[in-house]
Scaffold this active site. Structure first.
Site, PDB file in Angstrom:
ATOM      1  N   THR A 223      28.575  56.335  -1.321  1.00 56.54           N
ATOM      2  CA  THR A 223      29.525  57.304  -0.765  1.00 56.54           C
ATOM      3  C   THR A 223      30.945  56.835  -1.057  1.00 56.54           C
ATOM      4  O   THR A 223      31.806  57.618  -1.473  1.00 56.54           O
ATOM      5  CB  THR A 223      29.297  57.460   0.760  1.00 56.54           C
ATOM      6  OG1 THR A 223      27.955  57.925   0.960  1.00 56.54           O
ATOM      7  CG2 THR A 223      30.276  58.436   1.377  1.00 56.54           C
TER       8      THR A 223
ATOM      9  N   CYS B  77      20.179  62.068   4.957  1.00 60.50           N
ATOM     10  CA  CYS B  77      21.518  62.185   5.520  1.00 60.50           C
ATOM     11  C   CYS B  77      21.723  63.542   6.168  1.00 60.50           C
ATOM     12  O   CYS B  77      22.621  63.725   6.962  1.00 60.50           O
ATOM     13  CB  CYS B  77      22.564  61.989   4.424  1.00 60.50           C
ATOM     14  SG  CYS B  77      22.115  60.726   3.252  1.00 60.50           S
TER      15      CYS B  77
ATOM     16  N   GLN C 127      19.981  57.824  -7.535  1.00 56.60           N
ATOM     17  CA  GLN C 127      18.524  58.026  -7.568  1.00 56.60           C
ATOM     18  C   GLN C 127      17.937  57.724  -8.948  1.00 56.60           C
ATOM     19  O   GLN C 127      16.747  57.951  -9.166  1.00 56.60           O
ATOM     20  CB  GLN C 127      18.183  59.468  -7.167  1.00 56.60           C
ATOM     21  CG  GLN C 127      18.580  59.828  -5.747  1.00 56.60           C
ATOM     22  CD  GLN C 127      17.731  59.140  -4.673  1.00 56.60           C
ATOM     23  OE1 GLN C 127      16.676  58.549  -4.966  1.00 56.60           O
ATOM     24  NE2 GLN C 127      18.183  59.174  -3.426  1.00 56.60           N
TER      25      GLN C 127
ATOM     26  N   ASN D  89      18.238  63.809  -5.601  1.00 55.89           N
ATOM     27  CA  ASN D  89      17.552  63.099  -4.524  1.00 55.89           C
ATOM     28  C   ASN D  89      16.400  63.892  -3.918  1.00 55.89           C
ATOM     29  O   ASN D  89      15.439  63.317  -3.426  1.00 55.89           O
ATOM     30  CB  ASN D  89      18.548  62.699  -3.420  1.00 55.89           C
ATOM     31  CG  ASN D  89      19.581  63.752  -3.133  1.00 55.89           C
ATOM     32  OD1 ASN D  89      20.303  64.187  -4.037  1.00 55.89           O
ATOM     33  ND2 ASN D  89      19.661  64.172  -1.888  1.00 55.89           N
TER      34      ASN D  89
ATOM     35  N   ALA E 291      22.711  49.759  -3.544  1.00 60.49           N
ATOM     36  CA  ALA E 291      21.619  48.777  -3.567  1.00 60.49           C
ATOM     37  C   ALA E 291      20.409  49.186  -2.734  1.00 60.49           C
ATOM     38  O   ALA E 291      19.273  48.876  -3.093  1.00 60.49           O
ATOM     39  CB  ALA E 291      22.140  47.422  -3.086  1.00 60.49           C
TER      40      ALA E 291
ATOM     41  N   THR F 263      37.419  41.689   2.053  1.00 65.60           N
ATOM     42  CA  THR F 263      36.633  40.490   1.733  1.00 65.60           C
ATOM     43  C   THR F 263      35.238  40.887   1.269  1.00 65.60           C
ATOM     44  O   THR F 263      34.577  41.719   1.894  1.00 65.60           O
ATOM     45  CB  THR F 263      36.542  39.575   2.972  1.00 65.60           C
ATOM     46  OG1 THR F 263      37.876  39.272   3.361  1.00 65.60           O
ATOM     47  CG2 THR F 263      35.778  38.296   2.665  1.00 65.60           C
TER      48      THR F 263
HETATM   49  N1  PLP Z   1      24.108  60.018  -3.787  1.00 68.10           N
HETATM   50  C1  PLP Z   1      22.785  60.297  -3.750  1.00 68.10           C
HETATM   51  C2  PLP Z   1      22.173  61.068  -4.881  1.00 68.10           C
HETATM   52  C3  PLP Z   1      22.003  59.870  -2.670  1.00 68.10           C
HETATM   53  O1  PLP Z   1      20.705  60.136  -2.648  1.00 68.10           O
HETATM   54  C4  PLP Z   1      22.633  59.150  -1.614  1.00 68.10           C
HETATM   55  C5  PLP Z   1      21.859  58.753  -0.426  1.00 68.10           C
HETATM   56  O2  PLP Z   1      20.860  59.382  -0.059  1.00 68.10           O
HETATM   57  C6  PLP Z   1      24.001  58.878  -1.719  1.00 68.10           C
HETATM   58  C7  PLP Z   1      24.712  59.324  -2.812  1.00 68.10           C
HETATM   59  C8  PLP Z   1      24.735  58.099  -0.660  1.00 68.10           C
HETATM   60  O3  PLP Z   1      24.457  56.742  -0.825  1.00 68.10           O
HETATM   61  P1  PLP Z   1      24.959  55.649   0.223  1.00 68.10           P
HETATM   62  O4  PLP Z   1      23.980  55.658   1.328  1.00 68.10           O
HETATM   63  O5  PLP Z   1      24.951  54.357  -0.512  1.00 68.10           O
HETATM   64  O6  PLP Z   1      26.331  56.032   0.636  1.00 68.10           O
END
Ligand code: PLP
Length: 386
Positions: free
Chosen positions: A71, A325, A180, A152, A201, A238
């Site tokens: 994100t 999410c 993904q 995703n 990660a 940091t």
């Molecule tokens: N982009 C995609 C395609 C995702 O599937 C996700 C999480 O589901 C994210 C971004 C967000 O990743 P993060 O949890 O590392 O912010």
């Protein structure tokens, strides 16, 4: 619990937990400190960075900015393009697909509120964009095209190399959210010629709360976080050394495991799909298109996704109704809406996502659980066979 929700997050590999451990309470120095403890941490960071460079085939002069999550990486690219090219009046527009993760789509909505122009490419009912639509939208004032490497929800793989070439021809930059894709399909920044790429990660058996942003050599972005000189002044704060050690090893193991992912994991996923398609009135979204080998988005006619999810959960099977999410929101998710699924279909989607830790016994057991669950729920719903 049979865990088939690996697109939401993955188990941290035990080898990674062990590699991270000493950097919490033994080698806990600040990597910017000049004493031995600091320098030990700094060396570990350098090793991790090398693992990340090798994992995506980055050039020595490319940048990889380690950050807190994908994100953040997506925000960094989009806000950076806004600050550097749009707010300054050099360019106006960003082009994206209508099935991006909220980490991209919500950031773009915010940029629209600041005056950026954003074009959303439509997708068909399987979730694919039409390349001609991109060509049509690309104009001299396009700053950036941002299209994910793999979706995703559906696992569909976008032809990023081709999309990037078309974008460059029009004089714009190309970003891909590869969250993904890493560990599921080969990701090579040189072969694809991509300008910016984000990863996280926790989607490839590393820890949560750490990710990376790749920036091609010669390109610059205004930082998102201002402060200290960490990451060469490109991302203040940091550095989380234990997590960075974990992410480096996670990348190495993910790339080493790609062949397994493509054969063993794919064959387990296909087994699951074959058994599921034997159940009447089921649809597998995107089945005939290139997909990540671990993902299956299924619709069971007449069964509300949420009801199915809870019944599966009661029987010790973890899946998802959509992006983790957004699953608190009972609306059909934005990806399904963009795919113009009819309301019934959009509310019946269940996503199964496997990982390198998924076993044959788990898939055999999962097939039985899914079949029983469909039978049970259809018996109490208004479902009538097509
Ligand atoms: N982009 C995609 C395609 C995702 O599937 C996700 C999480 O589901 C994210 C971004 C967000 O990743 P993060 O949890 O590392 O912010």
């Amino acid at each position: 619990m049979i865990y088939l929700d690996n697109n939401a997050t993955t188990k941290v590999d035990d080898r990674i937990v062990a590699a991270m451990q000493p950097y919490f309470n033994i080698h806990y120095g600040n990597p910017n400190s000049l004493h031995t403890m600091g320098q030990t941490a700094r060396k570990a960071m350098a090793t991790a960075l090398n693992q990340l460079y090798a994992g995506i085939n980055a050039r020595d002069n490319d940048d990889i900015i380690v950050n807190s999550c994908a994100t953040e990486g997506n925000n960094h690219v989009l806000m950076g393009i806004y600050y550097d090219l749009i707010r300054t009046g050099k360019k106006k527009k960003i082009i994206t697909s209508s099935v991006e993760h909220p980490a991209v789509s919500h950031t773009l909505k915010f940029l629209e509120s600041l005056g950026a122009e954003v074009s959303y490419l439509p997708v068909n009912t399987e979730g694919l964009i039409n390349i001609a639509d991109l060509q049509h939208e690309l104009t001299n004032d396009t700053a950036l095209v941002t299209i994910m490497w793999a979706n995703n929800e559906t696992g569909l793989i976008f032809p990023v190399t081709e999309l990037c070439a078309i974008t460059h021809k029009a004089g714009a930059l190309f970003h891909t959210d590869a969250v993904q894709a890493i560990g599921k399909v080969p990701v090579d920044v040189q072969a694809s010629n991509i300008d910016f790429l984000t990863f996280s990660a926790h989607k490839f058996h590393g820890p949560k709360g750490i990710g990376g942003l790749y920036i091609k050599e010669g390109l610059k972005l205004t930082p998102l976080l201002h402060g200290g000189e960490q990451m060469g002044g490109k991302r203040a704060g940091t550095i989380n050394v234990p997590y960075m050690v974990g992410m480096g090893l996670a990348m190495e193991l993910a790339v080493a495991g790609l062949t397994d992912e493509d054969s063993r994991v794919r064959s387990l996923r296909d087994q699951l799909e074959e058994a599921i398609t034997a159940i009447p009135d089921t649809i597998i979204i995107g089945k005939n298109y290139p997909r990540t080998p671990n993902t299956s988005l299924v619709s069971f006619k007449g069964i509300e996704g949420e009801a199915m999810l809870w019944d599966l959960n009661k029987n010790d099977l973890a899946a998802s109704t959509g992006s983790a999410c957004s699953s608190e929101d009972l609306q059909a998710n934005a990806t399904f809406q963009a795919m113009s699924m009819d309301t019934d279909l959009a509310h019946t989607g269940i996503r199964f996502s496997l990982s390198r830790f998924t076993t044959q016994d788990e898939i055999t057991a999962a097939i039985k659980i899914v079949k029983d669950c469909v039978q049970r729920l259809r018996a109490i719903s208004t479902y009538t066979k097509l």
